[in-house]
Design an enzyme around this catalytic site. Structure first.
Site, PDB file in Angstrom:
ATOM      1  N   LYS A 134       4.887  15.995 -73.237  1.00 44.69           N
ATOM      2  CA  LYS A 134       5.194  15.888 -74.712  1.00 44.69           C
ATOM      3  C   LYS A 134       4.077  15.052 -75.402  1.00 44.69           C
ATOM      4  O   LYS A 134       3.316  14.183 -74.762  1.00 44.69           O
ATOM      5  CB  LYS A 134       6.687  15.184 -74.643  1.00 44.69           C
ATOM      6  CG  LYS A 134       6.711  13.531 -74.347  1.00 44.69           C
ATOM      7  CD  LYS A 134       6.313  12.609 -75.210  1.00 44.69           C
ATOM      8  CE  LYS A 134       6.887  12.583 -76.455  1.00 44.69           C
ATOM      9  NZ  LYS A 134       6.294  11.722 -77.559  1.00 44.69           N
ATOM     10  N   GLU A 145       0.462  16.679 -84.673  1.00 45.36           N
ATOM     11  CA  GLU A 145       1.130  16.281 -85.841  1.00 45.36           C
ATOM     12  C   GLU A 145       0.334  16.925 -86.955  1.00 45.36           C
ATOM     13  O   GLU A 145      -0.880  16.503 -87.438  1.00 45.36           O
ATOM     14  CB  GLU A 145       1.338  14.640 -86.148  1.00 45.36           C
ATOM     15  CG  GLU A 145       2.419  14.096 -85.161  1.00 45.36           C
ATOM     16  CD  GLU A 145       2.532  12.805 -85.098  1.00 45.36           C
ATOM     17  OE1 GLU A 145       3.383  12.234 -84.664  1.00 45.36           O
ATOM     18  OE2 GLU A 145       1.619  12.004 -85.644  1.00 45.36           O
ATOM     19  N   THR A 174       9.661  13.528 -79.244  1.00 42.50           N
ATOM     20  CA  THR A 174       9.973  12.542 -80.167  1.00 42.50           C
ATOM     21  C   THR A 174       9.635  13.376 -81.477  1.00 42.50           C
ATOM     22  O   THR A 174      10.334  13.985 -82.108  1.00 42.50           O
ATOM     23  CB  THR A 174       9.065  11.288 -80.017  1.00 42.50           C
ATOM     24  OG1 THR A 174       7.624  11.482 -79.797  1.00 42.50           O
ATOM     25  CG2 THR A 174       9.698  10.494 -78.937  1.00 42.50           C
ATOM     26  N   THR A 201       3.053   7.885 -77.018  1.00 46.00           N
ATOM     27  CA  THR A 201       3.159   9.312 -77.010  1.00 46.00           C
ATOM     28  C   THR A 201       2.967   9.851 -75.738  1.00 46.00           C
ATOM     29  O   THR A 201       4.112  10.477 -75.001  1.00 46.00           O
ATOM     30  CB  THR A 201       2.161   9.747 -78.091  1.00 46.00           C
ATOM     31  OG1 THR A 201       2.345   9.152 -79.219  1.00 46.00           O
ATOM     32  CG2 THR A 201       2.739  11.310 -78.213  1.00 46.00           C
ATOM     33  N   THR A 225       9.433   7.630 -88.882  1.00 48.15           N
ATOM     34  CA  THR A 225       9.063   8.874 -87.999  1.00 48.15           C
ATOM     35  C   THR A 225       9.268   8.428 -86.477  1.00 48.15           C
ATOM     36  O   THR A 225       8.939   7.483 -85.994  1.00 48.15           O
ATOM     37  CB  THR A 225       7.919   9.535 -88.215  1.00 48.15           C
ATOM     38  OG1 THR A 225       6.907   8.859 -88.127  1.00 48.15           O
ATOM     39  CG2 THR A 225       8.143  10.145 -89.965  1.00 48.15           C
TER      40      THR A 225
END
Length: 496
Positions: A208, A335, A182, A233, A496
């Site tokens: 991921k 991130e 993602t 996530t 996002t």
């Protein structure tokens, strides 16, 4: 400087891939279906739907989020594994369906029905002698609180369930890893081989995650509920051809999780969808030099904890090491992250005490901001140590254990990638606190050490109120990253 993708997205050796698996991935347009964009998708969009299959049901295990708002795929997959565990054949599955773009979390009973429908569609598309054995586990990630675009998924499934498309090439595995992504900046794919019980075993892993990362996964269990707009996530998949029983695979996976994925944090937020699934086909070939000799495992025999303690212990070690490598990729891709931080807490009475203190340090926004600024701010570290939520005294403990502020040492050490340095006097190390008292440091030298991408922080409790003589010698390691302005920018944008 090279990008993260250039440094960490590594090609795999096809000789390392396990036998018995076939995979495929495609673009289904899931994100665009739930949030239509006025612009056309790129000519070659990233895949967002993937299928991992086996010819016959194989040993299956899973660990899942403890979040009360468990996503529908979490509930469905954990229920399937629980049902299998109560059968004589153990938990087994034939396929795993992965989608990115929509988490199918906090979507009520409709979300569970959609998840069940996805599993049924896959089972109907794949050949099987007995459809009841054609079980499909699910992994979903993406926006929370939005129903699955079932039309888009149903249209795309035949493309990846086609026997002429499914294969075991390294390129297909790579596309599957891309389908997991993602906000990740690179596919997280690793593979290796190891010898076990006279067989050459292959193992491949994909995971991921970049934000909403602070997993605390456990064995199969589940509930549903809620309503929230976030992004879910952490997902992971490990496939091996090692001959291991479902029960032993589940036990080994939980051990590995406790020392890998459950020891990482990007931002301290536990997702609704955190899941790691493991499959074992048992098809690892016999090593050439084992042919004709006495085999540790006979053909068709599966490793169990009680029946094969030596082989089981080796498998646990191999799986744990492999899962650590996979979990580190998530932290490195956090991130906005610029630094990879390893936190070692030692001198505690139990692993759980050390783990909770390391977790407290890893999730402190002030500590993470200081690390981003290359500031050796030991005060923030001590603060996080001091408010850690420590476990209550166990029945076997004769007296309560407490942190002794006059014993705590804090130091930063250079990290060479060759393992954790054990010597406190390692050249280049920076001691900032000794026996609870500050140590004068050269700020310029400290900045040089903390400006590096990889940082190693050690907190030695020196036994606390017990002291080493009373058994306070346990340690735990956590992996985290710094907190940057980029993290705020990414997560301040709902799109996002």
């Amino acid at each position: 400087m090279a990008t993260k993708a250039e440094r960490f997205a590594k090609p795999i050796n096809p000789a390392h891939l396990p036998q018995g698996f076939a995979v495929a991935a495609t673009y289904a347009g899931i994100k665009n279906a739930i949030s239509p964009s006025p612009s056309k998708p790129p000519a070659n969009p990233k895949p967002d739907l993937a299928l991992i299959t086996t010819a016959v049901p194989v040993a299956a295990a899973g660990t899942f989020t403890k979040n009360a708002f468990k996503a529908a795929p979490v509930v469905l997959s954990s229920n399937l594994l629980l049902q299998g565990a109560s059968s004589s054949n153990g938990s087994r599955a034939k396929s795993v369906l992965v989608n990115s773009g929509c988490a199918n979390a906090v979507t009520g009973m409709g979300g569970y029905e959609d998840a069940s429908r996805c599993a049924t569609l896959v089972s109907e598309l794949l050949p099987a002698e007995n459809q009841e054995d054609n079980k499909t586990l699910l992994l979903s990630t993406g926006v929370i609180g939005v129903p699955l675009p079932m039309g888009a998924i149903q249209d795309a499934l035949p493309r990846i369930a086609d026997k002429d498309i499914l294969n075991s090439s390294e390129q297909s595995w790579w596309e599957v890893a891309r389908a997991f992504m993602t906000t990740d900046t690179f596919p997280k794919l690793r593979a290796k081989t190891f010898n076990l019980g006279g067989r050459k075993c292959g193992i491949v892993g994909i995971d991921k995650g970049a934000g909403m990362i602070h997993p605390a996964m456990t064995g199969p269990q589940g509930t549903t509920g809620g309503n929230r707009q976030l992004h879910a996530t952490l997902l992971g998949l490990v496939c091996t051809d090692a001959p291991i029983s479902p029960e032993a695979l589940q036990s080994a996976l939980e051990h590995a999780m406790a020392r890998s994925f459950n020891c990482i944090s990007v931002d301290g937020d536990m997702s609704t969808n955190d899941t790691v699934i493991a499959l074992a086909s048992g098809l690892a070939p016999i090593l050439p030099d084992a042919e004709g000799g006495e085999l540790a495992l006979e053909p068709g025999e599966e490793i169990t904890e009680q029946g094969h303690p030596q082989e089981y212990a080796q498998f646990v070690e191999e799986l744990t090491t492999f899962c650590k490598e996979l979990s580190h990729l998530i932290v490195r891709d956090g991130e906005g992250a610029e630094k990879f931080v390893e936190i070692d807490v030692r001198g505690a009475p139990t692993y759980e005490h050390a783990h909770r203190i390391a977790s407290s340090i890893s999730t402190s926004a002030l500590v993470k901001c200081a690390l981003h600024g290359s500031d050796a701010n030991w005060g923030r570290i001590l603060c996080a140590v001091g408010y850690a939520d420590l476990p209550s005294a166990g029945s076997g403990q004769q007296k309560k254990w407490e942190i002794d502020p006059l014993k705590v040492n804090v130091q930063f050490l250079p990290r060479s990638g060759q393992g954790l340095p054990d010597d406190a006097a390692v050249p280049g190390s920076l001691v900032v606190l000794k026996d609870g008292a500050p140590v004068g440091v050269d700020e310029a030298e400290a900045a040089k050490l903390l400006e590096k991408e990889d940082i190693f922080l050690r907190v030695d409790l020196q036994g606390g109120s017990w002291g080493p003589a009373e058994g306070a010698k346990e340690s735990a390691t956590y992996w985290t990253c710094d907190l940057s302005k980029e993290y705020v920018a990414i997560n301040g944008d709902y799109r996002t």
